[in-house]
Design an enzyme around this catalytic site. Structure first.
Site, PDB file in Angstrom:
ATOM      1  N   ALA A  49       0.713  -1.186  -0.055  1.00 48.53           N
ATOM      2  CA  ALA A  49      -0.106   0.092   0.108  1.00 48.53           C
ATOM      3  C   ALA A  49       1.028   1.326   0.032  1.00 48.53           C
ATOM      4  O   ALA A  49       1.406   1.650   1.009  1.00 48.53           O
ATOM      5  CB  ALA A  49      -0.892   0.151   1.044  1.00 48.53           C
ATOM      6  N   GLU A  87       2.676  -0.383 -10.815  1.00 45.20           N
ATOM      7  CA  GLU A  87       4.018  -0.480 -10.357  1.00 45.20           C
ATOM      8  C   GLU A  87       4.930   0.619 -11.340  1.00 45.20           C
ATOM      9  O   GLU A  87       6.033   0.461 -11.496  1.00 45.20           O
ATOM     10  CB  GLU A  87       4.586  -1.789 -10.348  1.00 45.20           C
TER      11      GLU A  87
END
Length: 387
Positions: free
Chosen positions: A126, A371
């Site tokens: 997170a 990402e």
């Protein structure tokens, strides 16, 4: 020479055979249904855990298989070849636990890694927030020290497998005056009072993997759940991504390979103008380009995996950041190109849900975004080259 100079080890090829067989038998039959229903692939999780392939990267001292980074890539690649949503089980388990492997106390590792190794819990990551995506250092989630505890408040966004994972590596600001050096990393548990989850995002692809907000409302956790010293969280987050961008490259490779396999099978069977369309040179050129892009991305990804392993277990690998960004960027761009061309090769059939190509094309898109977007990857690569 009597040995292969530049090739994965025999153990890696045996692993590929094992995970491919499992994926085709236990995961592929449910892939369309998982996408259609937007339900978490519990059958895939069960099959991966039974085969001990859900988190192969966890070291043996914590009950894991102790597999290297290339083995983790091969597992993710082969699962993604049939179901991208399911490939996020091993990928996100790695993403959530690498911060512990890099920075956590021995006590924290021994508490949280064995349950993941046993398949009793999954581990999410997170970092992002509604106002802190590519600019992750702009996060606002706060962690305030209170005696032997920290109290956390804030909202994390785009969290993969949120609500299904038991554990979360979570970044929060401990010193607002220190910028990125004021960010710390913590382990938060799904069961901690004050942890709730937003509704599932309605997504283009990877619909079987829930993406939700993680909401923290006066979440009180022991100070022992701090990962590394206070203020090192952002450094840990960036170091983690150097290792885990390679898993997204692996996911992209798998999606692209699945699409190419289906396209090749189709063009050999489909006849027009009295012969298989595979005999038309224009389509042969498309197939050749697809395979070439895929193999180039695969070699780059495997090289990046070798550097990841070197950085994790041995001397430093100063070019890991460049290689991991390059692999993620090249593989995800290739996956988007290859799945789009595969849909084209199937013509109208490619556009229907009767075939898996339209799903693969939708699933491929996210690999260019999460990402770190591919625009950010190009910035990272350029900085590495120019510094």
């Amino acid at each position: 020479m009597s040995f292969p100079l530049y090739a994965p080890a025999e153990e890696h090829e045996m692993l590929r055979e094992t995970i491919r067989a499992l994926s085709e038998e236990k995961i592929a039959p449910h892939a369309a249904e998982v996408d259609e229903a937007g339900e978490f692939p519990w059958d895939a999780l069960k099959a991966l855990v039974a085969a001990d392939l859900h988190a192969v990267h966890i070291p043996e001292e914590y009950g894991g298989a102790g597999a290297d980074a290339l083995a983790a890539v091969i597992v993710i690649e082969e699962v993604a070849r049939v179901c991208a949503s399911s490939s996020l089980i091993p990928a996100v388990n790695k993403l959530g636990t690498v911060p512990l492997l890099l920075s956590a106390s021995e006590e924290l590792k021994r508490r949280y890694l064995p349950p993941v190794a046993r398949g009793e819990a999954m581990f999410s990551y997170a970092l992002s927030e509604p106002e802190a995506g590519s600019d992750a250092a702009a996060m606002r989630t706060r962690a305030v020290r209170d005696g032997d505890h920290y109290v956390l408040n804030g909202t994390k966004m785009w969290i993969t497998n949120a609500g299904v994972s038991e554990f979360y590596t979570l970044m929060a600001v401990t010193d607002p005056s220190a910028g990125p050096r004021g960010i710390s990393a913590f382990v938060v548990e799904k069961s901690d009072p004050g942890v709730t989850f937003g509704p599932k995002e309605k997504k283009l692809g990877i619909k079987g993997s829930p993406t939700r907000q993680v909401i923290l409302d006066d979440v009180r956790i022991p100070a022992t759940r701090l990962i590394g010293p206070e203020g090192t969280g952002f450094k840990t987050a960036l170091a983690t991504l150097d290792h885990t961008r390679i898993t997204i490259a692996a996911q992209a490779l798998g999606i692209a390979q699945g699409a190419l396999d289906h396209a090749i099978h189709y063009v050999k069977q489909r006849k027009q103008f009295g012969k298989p369309i595979a005999e038309f040179q224009g389509l042969q050129f498309m197939i050749a380009d697809m395979a070439m892009k895929l193999e180039a991305a695969r070699q780059l990804t495997y090289a990046a995996a070798a550097k990841s392993d070197q950085a994790m277990h041995g001397p430093s690998a100063p070019d890991l950041t460049f290689f991991s960004s390059a692999a993620k960027c090249a593989a995800s761009d290739a996956a988007m190109d290859i799945t789009t061309d595969a849909v084209q090769l199937l013509g109208g059939y490619g556009y229907t849900r009767d075939y898996p190509l339209e799903r693969m094309m939708r699933d491929a898109k996210i690999t260019q975004i999460y990402e770190g977007t591919n625009q950010i990857q190009r910035m990272v690569m350029a900085r590495q080259l120019l510094k």
